[in-house]
Write a protein that holds these residues in place. Structure first.
Motif, PDB file in Angstrom:
ATOM      1  N   ARG A  65       1.520   2.739   3.087  1.00 15.13           N
ATOM      2  CA  ARG A  65       1.722   1.511   3.857  1.00 15.13           C
ATOM      3  C   ARG A  65       2.329   1.876   5.213  1.00 15.13           C
ATOM      4  N   PHE A  66       1.593   1.612   6.301  1.00 15.10           N
ATOM      5  CA  PHE A  66       2.099   1.917   7.636  1.00 15.10           C
ATOM      6  C   PHE A  66       2.504   0.664   8.410  1.00 15.10           C
ATOM      7  N   LEU A  67       2.065  -0.497   7.970  1.00 17.54           N
ATOM      8  CA  LEU A  67       2.491  -1.796   8.493  1.00 17.54           C
ATOM      9  C   LEU A  67       2.690  -2.723   7.296  1.00 17.54           C
ATOM     10  N   PRO A  68       3.397  -3.820   7.448  1.00 13.43           N
ATOM     11  CA  PRO A  68       3.656  -4.674   6.285  1.00 13.43           C
ATOM     12  C   PRO A  68       2.422  -5.090   5.487  1.00 13.43           C
ATOM     13  N   LYS A  69       1.287  -5.298   6.138  1.00 11.00           N
ATOM     14  CA  LYS A  69       0.086  -5.731   5.419  1.00 11.00           C
ATOM     15  C   LYS A  69      -1.036  -4.690   5.406  1.00 11.00           C
ATOM     16  N   TRP A  70      -0.810  -3.523   5.979  1.00 10.74           N
ATOM     17  CA  TRP A  70      -1.871  -2.524   6.106  1.00 10.74           C
ATOM     18  C   TRP A  70      -1.501  -1.207   5.432  1.00 10.74           C
ATOM     19  N   GLU A  71      -2.504  -0.627   4.752  1.00  6.12           N
ATOM     20  CA  GLU A  71      -2.360   0.682   4.124  1.00  6.12           C
ATOM     21  C   GLU A  71      -3.600   1.517   4.418  1.00  6.12           C
ATOM     22  N   VAL A  72      -3.432   2.822   4.383  1.00  7.45           N
ATOM     23  CA  VAL A  72      -4.552   3.757   4.411  1.00  7.45           C
ATOM     24  C   VAL A  72      -4.403   4.664   3.202  1.00  7.45           C
ATOM     25  N   GLY A  73      -5.504   5.197   2.739  1.00  4.35           N
ATOM     26  CA  GLY A  73      -5.394   6.074   1.588  1.00  4.35           C
ATOM     27  C   GLY A  73      -6.701   6.727   1.203  1.00  4.35           C
ATOM     28  N   ILE A  74      -6.636   7.390   0.067  1.00  2.00           N
ATOM     29  CA  ILE A  74      -7.803   8.070  -0.474  1.00  2.00           C
ATOM     30  C   ILE A  74      -7.993   7.644  -1.924  1.00  2.00           C
ATOM     31  N   MET A  75      -9.261   7.442  -2.270  1.00  2.00           N
ATOM     32  CA  MET A  75      -9.637   7.124  -3.648  1.00  2.00           C
ATOM     33  C   MET A  75     -10.535   8.266  -4.116  1.00  2.00           C
ATOM     34  N   VAL A 102      -9.970   4.993   2.692  1.00  2.00           N
ATOM     35  CA  VAL A 102     -10.017   3.535   2.780  1.00  2.00           C
ATOM     36  C   VAL A 102      -8.858   2.996   3.609  1.00  2.00           C
ATOM     37  N   ALA A 103      -9.088   1.813   4.138  1.00  2.00           N
ATOM     38  CA  ALA A 103      -8.032   1.014   4.767  1.00  2.00           C
ATOM     39  C   ALA A 103      -7.922  -0.260   3.945  1.00  2.00           C
ATOM     40  N   THR A 104      -6.684  -0.676   3.640  1.00  2.00           N
ATOM     41  CA  THR A 104      -6.499  -1.891   2.849  1.00  2.00           C
ATOM     42  C   THR A 104      -5.703  -2.910   3.639  1.00  2.00           C
ATOM     43  N   TYR A 105      -5.962  -4.169   3.336  1.00  2.00           N
ATOM     44  CA  TYR A 105      -5.229  -5.277   3.935  1.00  2.00           C
ATOM     45  C   TYR A 105      -4.712  -6.155   2.801  1.00  2.00           C
ATOM     46  N   THR A 106      -3.435  -6.512   2.840  1.00  2.00           N
ATOM     47  CA  THR A 106      -2.821  -7.347   1.818  1.00  2.00           C
ATOM     48  C   THR A 106      -3.056  -8.813   2.141  1.00  2.00           C
TER      49      THR A 106
END
Length: 172
Positions: A65-75, A102-106
């Motif tokens: 998590r690099f911002l409150p609603k955003w994450e980056v990662g690997i699957m 991937v990039a994720t948004y909460t």
């Protein structure tokens, strides 16, 4: 001089005490998942006339998590099984490893949508992929543990696949 040092020390102690009492939001999430993938164009190696094939698998996901609603990662998903995509030149797949950045948004707490791209590695032929999906993490207790339940769609070179996954994860 001593008075200034004492006041400065008390001020630092006070700031540290208040900072320690604030709840720190975890930045990392790692999970181990069990998945079932459906390949609409796939067929089992023993029944080429059948359309649609299920492949079991497991995965490891890491998100930052690099911002409150955003994450980056690997699957990283490992498909355990063999299947064929019938074409003029059939595409045989056996124990493929799918890696996606991937990039994720909460959307709301514990519910993310994600998208990204990567590669499906297989001994005969590697394929590029584009992944879209969503995941809801059911919290377990107060220690950052969760049960992630996800659905995602992979667009691959020559065929597509749907997957449903469930696992156990930890935020830290």
């Amino acid at each position: 001089m001593y008075k200034s040092l004492l006041i400065f020390s008390l001020l630092l102690f006070f700031i540290q005490t208040i900072s320690a009492q604030e709840k720190k939001e975890p930045k990392h999430f790692i999970s181990i998942t069990n998945a079932n993938t459906y390949i609409p164009k796939g067929a089992g190696v023993d029944n080429l006339d059948h359309k649609g094939h299920f492949v079991p698998g497991f995965g490891i996901d890491y998100l930052y998590r690099f911002l409150p609603k955003w994450e980056v990662g690997i699957m990283a998903d490992f498909e355990v099984g063999e299947y064929i995509i019938p074409h003029d030149e059939p595409l045989k797949r056996e124990n493929a490893l799918v890696l996606a950045l991937v990039a994720t948004y909460t959307l709301i707490p514990n519910w993310n949508v994600f998208m990204g791209g990567g590669v499906e590695l297989e001994k005969d032929h590697n394929l590029g992929i584009f992944r879209l999906g969503t995941e809801y993490a059911f919290p377990i207790g107060q220690q950052g543990w969760a049960i992630p339940l996800g659905v995602f769609y992979d667009i691959k070179e020559g065929y597509d696949a749907w997957s449903i996954s469930v696992g156990v994860g930890k935020a830290f």
